[in-house]
Design a protein around this motif. Structure first.
Motif, short mmCIF file in Angstrom:
data_model
loop_
_atom_site.label_atom_id
_atom_site.label_comp_id
_atom_site.label_asym_id
_atom_site.label_seq_id
_atom_site.Cartn_x
_atom_site.Cartn_y
_atom_site.Cartn_z
N ALA A 175 15.52 -60.48 82.44
CA ALA A 175 16.83 -60.98 82.85
C ALA A 175 17.90 -60.51 81.88
O ALA A 175 17.61 -60.04 80.77
CB ALA A 175 16.80 -62.51 82.92
N ASP A 176 19.14 -60.65 82.31
CA ASP A 176 20.25 -60.30 81.43
C ASP A 176 20.19 -61.15 80.16
O ASP A 176 19.97 -62.36 80.22
CB ASP A 176 21.59 -60.53 82.14
N GLY A 177 20.39 -60.50 79.02
CA GLY A 177 20.36 -61.20 77.75
C GLY A 177 19.00 -61.23 77.10
O GLY A 177 18.87 -61.67 75.95
N GLN A 178 17.96 -60.78 77.82
CA GLN A 178 16.61 -60.71 77.26
C GLN A 178 16.35 -59.30 76.74
O GLN A 178 16.88 -58.32 77.26
CB GLN A 178 15.57 -61.07 78.33
N PRO A 179 15.51 -59.19 75.70
CA PRO A 179 15.19 -57.85 75.17
C PRO A 179 14.54 -56.99 76.25
O PRO A 179 13.80 -57.48 77.11
CB PRO A 179 14.21 -58.14 74.03
N ARG A 180 14.79 -55.70 76.22
CA ARG A 180 14.22 -54.79 77.21
C ARG A 180 12.71 -54.71 77.09
O ARG A 180 12.02 -54.34 78.04
CB ARG A 180 14.85 -53.40 77.05
N THR A 181 12.19 -55.03 75.90
CA THR A 181 10.74 -55.01 75.70
C THR A 181 10.14 -56.42 75.78
O THR A 181 9.07 -56.69 75.23
CB THR A 181 10.41 -54.39 74.34
N ALA A 182 10.83 -57.33 76.49
CA ALA A 182 10.35 -58.72 76.57
C ALA A 182 8.98 -58.80 77.21
O ALA A 182 8.20 -59.72 76.94
CB ALA A 182 11.34 -59.57 77.35
N PHE A 183 8.65 -57.82 78.07
CA PHE A 183 7.35 -57.87 78.75
C PHE A 183 6.18 -57.66 77.79
O PHE A 183 5.03 -57.90 78.15
CB PHE A 183 7.30 -56.83 79.87
N LEU A 184 6.46 -57.21 76.56
CA LEU A 184 5.40 -57.04 75.57
C LEU A 184 5.26 -58.24 74.64
O LEU A 184 4.34 -58.28 73.82
CB LEU A 184 5.67 -55.78 74.73
N ASP A 185 6.17 -59.20 74.77
CA ASP A 185 6.16 -60.39 73.91
C ASP A 185 5.13 -61.38 74.46
O ASP A 185 5.23 -61.82 75.61
CB ASP A 185 7.54 -61.02 73.88
N PRO A 186 4.12 -61.77 73.66
CA PRO A 186 3.10 -62.71 74.16
C PRO A 186 3.62 -64.12 74.41
O PRO A 186 2.91 -64.93 75.01
CB PRO A 186 2.04 -62.69 73.06
N ASP A 187 4.85 -64.42 73.98
CA ASP A 187 5.40 -65.76 74.16
C ASP A 187 6.46 -65.81 75.25
O ASP A 187 7.18 -66.80 75.37
CB ASP A 187 5.99 -66.27 72.85
N ARG A 188 6.59 -64.75 76.03
CA ARG A 188 7.56 -64.72 77.12
C ARG A 188 6.81 -64.59 78.45
O ARG A 188 5.80 -63.90 78.53
CB ARG A 188 8.56 -63.58 76.95
N ILE A 189 7.37 -65.21 79.48
CA ILE A 189 6.70 -65.28 80.77
C ILE A 189 7.71 -64.96 81.87
O ILE A 189 8.92 -65.21 81.72
CB ILE A 189 6.06 -66.68 80.99
N PHE A 190 7.23 -64.40 82.99
CA PHE A 190 8.07 -63.98 84.10
C PHE A 190 7.57 -64.67 85.37
O PHE A 190 6.37 -64.66 85.67
CB PHE A 190 8.01 -62.45 84.26
N LEU A 191 8.49 -65.25 86.13
CA LEU A 191 8.15 -66.10 87.28
C LEU A 191 8.53 -65.44 88.59
O LEU A 191 9.57 -64.76 88.68
CB LEU A 191 8.85 -67.46 87.16
N ASN A 192 7.70 -65.68 89.61
CA ASN A 192 8.07 -65.21 90.95
C ASN A 192 9.01 -66.23 91.60
O ASN A 192 9.22 -67.33 91.07
CB ASN A 192 6.81 -64.95 91.79
N PRO A 193 9.62 -65.91 92.75
CA PRO A 193 10.59 -66.84 93.36
C PRO A 193 10.05 -68.24 93.61
O PRO A 193 10.75 -69.24 93.41
CB PRO A 193 10.98 -66.13 94.66
N ALA A 194 8.80 -68.34 94.08
CA ALA A 194 8.24 -69.67 94.36
C ALA A 194 8.13 -70.49 93.09
O ALA A 194 8.42 -71.70 93.08
CB ALA A 194 6.88 -69.54 95.04
#
Length: 847
Positions: A141-160
């Motif tokens: 998302a905007d404001g998140q690091p571009r490499t956030a997907f490599l951070d073990p403490d960050r999570i990404f949610l689907n619409p549901a």
């Protein structure tokens, strides 16, 4: 048919305008049957389509998936060996975890406990996932690091997940493991559809969920020109891995939910079946009212074929109009059900799925055709009666047709065919032969009505009353007509009896099963389903502390986990619990075999016998412990109404020795006599880091909730019973109306000979009582036969469990008495109008 259209306008439309409600009722009956069946098909089809799409989004589209045979996962060192294999272009690892996340309190809910939402978490290699599952690619998302997907403490949610959890980028999201929680930051989204789903870097999934050095599947892209079969021949898979297609999960749910969907559709088609009898009754009454017109036209040259085509054209119009209305109604009902019931319909096959309506034109054409066929079948007998009309006799009011003598062999052949079909095995996993058996039994029972009327009347010899003698002799003479009059009663009463017996038997079986499996005073758990049992569990320390709580006499833990025994079947529930006395601790079908020293014993549910052939004495390989699994000896079979796909119970000591797994999912507590349940619950909650993670229930609550769910699931059968009985009674009213209309000159002659109006009505009521009594007896006997097929054939072949047959004689007697009384009254009411005319004028019509 085209030649009958002018006659339709001249003969039928005026009668329709004079009595519009009759054909409207027939049209509505067809529409209701089509609507019920079509809506069930749309609901299940939409849910299955959405579920399959969600599975494809979560699994991606790899050429091949290698899944770990054990749920704990297998060593991630296997990835290197698979990736280096000849023919593999890309190998990407995945960790699949089911757990709970905590939703943010909604507006105005300050201070309320956050809701727990079941969440599927996928640990992925984001640098490779786009090649096999682009819908799982994390988008920061905007404001998140571009490499956030490599951070073990960050999570990404689907619409549901975003909607259910009320989480947005930057929020902290709490997830459960055991009786503890940990927090991750929402960093963005993924496009995958379906239920709540989250994506995290695979290292984070391993770290947070206790799966260090583990993975659960490897998705493969193959080199050009290499097929899955060729790769598997080259690659010697270790026992830890099994090959699976990407859409196996959707196919499993489709195949195992098929019996549920087909049974719902057949149950809905019951309304269409009895609707055909209502069409028959309405058309029979209509033909009877127009008998003088048909007779006059017959004398003037209108042939039998034209009369038959005319009535069939009426049936066609009713069927087409009813089917169109039913398709519209069914679409609306499906849309409402998908909005309020989320497509589940009580079956539990599509959890977390909120599908959109997926309209199907081929299905609409198929169910619309069924409505037309039902209407045409319902009007076939009135059409034949119109064709077989004897014009001269009809003009004299002496009846227009002479029915054939009742066949003695037809009912025997039909009932025999029904019995033989009930003995056949399922076809493609569906009780198709059993459905055909029910149809043959129904038709055979209806064919028995004239014989039953003759048998009943043979017992009556009213010598002192001319009135009773006339009623009995008239009923005996018209025994063939009785089939027409009470066919609807026989069909509807038999279906009502069969559904009553089936539901009563199932409910009593579930009630006895609950008594057997709920022996403790209090139950505690943290996982609401077996899917989340690996992450939402009670740790050993909590169980030990619970045993020491004041007021607790003893505790018994139960570990439930899913295991896969076959790649083409859904997971089986493995239950580990103390089993020192299995005959008392499990609801066994028969006494278990003794355990042989040196072997590991297991006890399987009835579904295991059907799906896997796990008969007592056979061996079964369970994917637990060692990489190759462990062999167990099946010692007995027990009833389990909670797990349709099968369950295996083994002793807890054996399970822990083989796996080292000491987790507990359900805790049973026996309390001391003076202990208060509320006090013990409060003490147990205090032992947990977060008291909201534990759910408690006493046996009475579990029993009441389970039976309430059961009653809601079978509420549709009550509506179908009422609909069937109502249509049957309307049918007998219409049939007797047709009879008395055809006999109005006969009644006039009786009045001319000195019979009073009350005596004429009594004659018809006596005929109605005799015919309805025979119909009620045949319907009761036929319903009991059909219930045997439903309880002992359809149910085991569809859902793989058995039950004892229970006969609620009080309710069955009330059904029969109501039908008998209503049939007699409707016959008398039907005769009232015909007997009200002037006797002289009625006889004068004959000249």
């Amino acid at each position: 048919m085209t030649g009958a259209w002018p006659l339709l306008r001249q003969l039928s439309l005026p009668e329709w305008r004079a009595h519009p409600w009759r054909h409207a009722v027939a049209l509505l009956a067809v529409a209701l049957g089509v609507a019920l069946a079509f809506s069930v098909h749309l609901i299940n089809g939409s849910a299955l389509s959405e579920f399959s799409a969600a599975v494809r989004a979560a699994n991606g589209e790899p050429d091949l998936s290698l899944r770990c045979a054990v749920r704990e996962g297998c060593a991630d060192t296997l990835l290197d060996a698979v990736a280096a294999a000849d023919g593999v272009s890309l190998a990407t690892p995945v960790v699949e975890v089911d757990t709970y996340a905590f939703a943010a309190p909604g507006p105005g809910a300050a201070g309320a406990a956050p809701a727990r939402i079941a969440l599927q978490v996928l640990g992925i290699d984001a640098l490779q996932i786009a090649a096999v599952a682009p819908a799982l690619l994390p988008r920061a998302a905007d404001g998140q690091p571009r490499t956030a997907f490599l951070d073990p403490d960050r999570i990404f949610l689907n619409p549901a997940a975003q909607q259910r959890l009320g989480a947005k980028p930057g929020d902290a999201l709490r997830l459960q493991r055991g009786l503890g929680t940990f927090t991750l930051q929402v960093a963005g989204s993924v496009a995958a559809g379906g239920g709540p789903l989250a994506v995290i870097d695979i290292a984070g999934a391993q770290q947070h969920f206790g799966l260090m050095g583990k993975l659960t599947r490897i998705d493969l892209r193959l080199s050009a020109g290499v097929s899955s079969a060729q790769l598997l021949q080259r690659l010697a898979l270790p026992p830890e891995l099994t090959a699976a297609a990407a859409d196996d999960a959707a196919q499993k749910v489709s195949s195992l939910s098929r019996a549920y969907r087909v049974n719902l559709t057949v149950l809905a088609l019951v309304a269409l079946f009895v609707g055909g009898f209502l069409v028959f009754s309405v058309l029979a009454l209509s033909v009877a009212q127009r008998t003088p017109v048909f007779a006059l036209l017959g004398v003037l040259g209108l042939g039998a074929a034209e009369r038959r085509r005319l009535v069939l054209l009426e049936c066609l119009l009713v069927g087409v109009a009813g089917s169109l209305v039913g398709l519209v109604m069914g679409t609306g009902m499906a849309q409402l059900a998908l909005r309020w019931l989320a497509g589940d319909l009580g079956g539990g096959y599509f959890p977390g799925v909120a599908p959109a309506l997926a309209f199907s034109w081929p299905a609409a054409a198929a169910f619309g055709s069924l409505g037309i066929v039902a209407a045409m079948a319902g009007g076939w007998v009135p059409a034949r009666q119109a064709a077989a009309l004897a014009p001269a006799q009809a003009l004299k009011g002496l009846g227009g047709t002479t029915g054939p003598a009742p066949s003695r062999w037809r009912p025997v052949l039909l009932l025999g065919a029904g019995a033989l079909l009930a003995l056949l095995p399922p076809l493609g996993g569906l009780p198709l032969a059993a459905y055909a058996s029910v149809a043959a039994l129904l038709l055979g029972g209806i064919a028995c009505v004239p014989l039953a009327v003759n048998a009943l009347l043979a017992l009556l010899h009213p010598r002192r009353s001319a009135l009773l003698l006339l009623a009995v002799e008239r009923a005996r003479h018209e025994s063939a007509t009785a089939t027409v009059a009470v066919a609807g009663v026989v069909a509807s009463l038999s279906l009502a009896v069969a559904l009553t017996v089936m539901v009563s038997s199932f409910r009593e079986g579930v009630s006895q099963w609950l008594d057997s499996v709920l022996p403790a005073d209090l139950y505690a758990r943290t996982a609401a389903s077996s899917a989340t049992a690996d992450q939402a569990f009670l740790p050993p320390a909590f169980v030990e502390a619970a045993a020491a709580v004041p007021g607790v006499a003893r505790v018994q833990g139960l570990r439930v986990r899913p295991i896969s025994l076959s790649p083409d079947q859904p997971s089986v529930s493995l239950i580990a619990r103390p089993l020192d006395q299995p005959a008392q601790q499990l609801p066994m079908v028969e006494p278990p075999r003794p355990l042989v020293a040196g072997e590991i014993g297991a006890y399987v549910s009835e579904a295991m016998v059907t799906l896997y052939g796990a008969e007592p004495g056979s061996q079964l390989r369970l994917p637990i412990g060692a990489a190759s699994g462990v062999e167990v000896r099946v010692l007995g079979v027990w009833r389990d109404y909670a797990r349709q796909f099968g369950a295996v119970a083994i002793d807890q000591a054996d399970y822990r020795r083989l796996t080292g797994d000491t987790r507990i999912n359900d805790l049973a507590l026996w309390l001391q006599p003076e202990a208060a349940v509320d006090t013990v619950q409060a003490a147990l909650r205090a032992l947990a880091p977060d008291p909201a993670l534990i759910e408690f229930a006493v046996p009475a609550q579990i029993r009441a909730m389970s039976l309430a769910i059961f009653d809601r699931s079978f509420a549709v059968t009550r509506y179908l019973q009422a609909l069937a009985i109502g249509i049957g009674l309307f049918g007998i009213a219409a049939s007797f109306s047709a009879q008395v209309l055809a006999r109005r000159r006969e009644f006039g002659l009786l009045a001319h000979l000195g019979f009073t109006r009350r005596q004429v009505i009594g004659v018809v009521a006596g005929e109605g009582a005799a015919w309805t009594a025979a119909g009620a007896l045949v319907g009761l006997a036929l319903g009991l036969l059909v219930s045997v097929v439903l309880v002992h054939v359809v149910n085991p072949q569809s859902f793989h469990w058995t039950m004892e047959m229970v006969l609620p004689w009080g309710r069955l007697a009330a059904l029969c008495a109501a039908v008998l009384a209503a049939g007699s009254v409707t016959a008398a009411v039907s005769a009232r109008a015909a007997a009200s005319g002037d006797a002289v004028l009625a006889v004068k019509e004959d000249w």
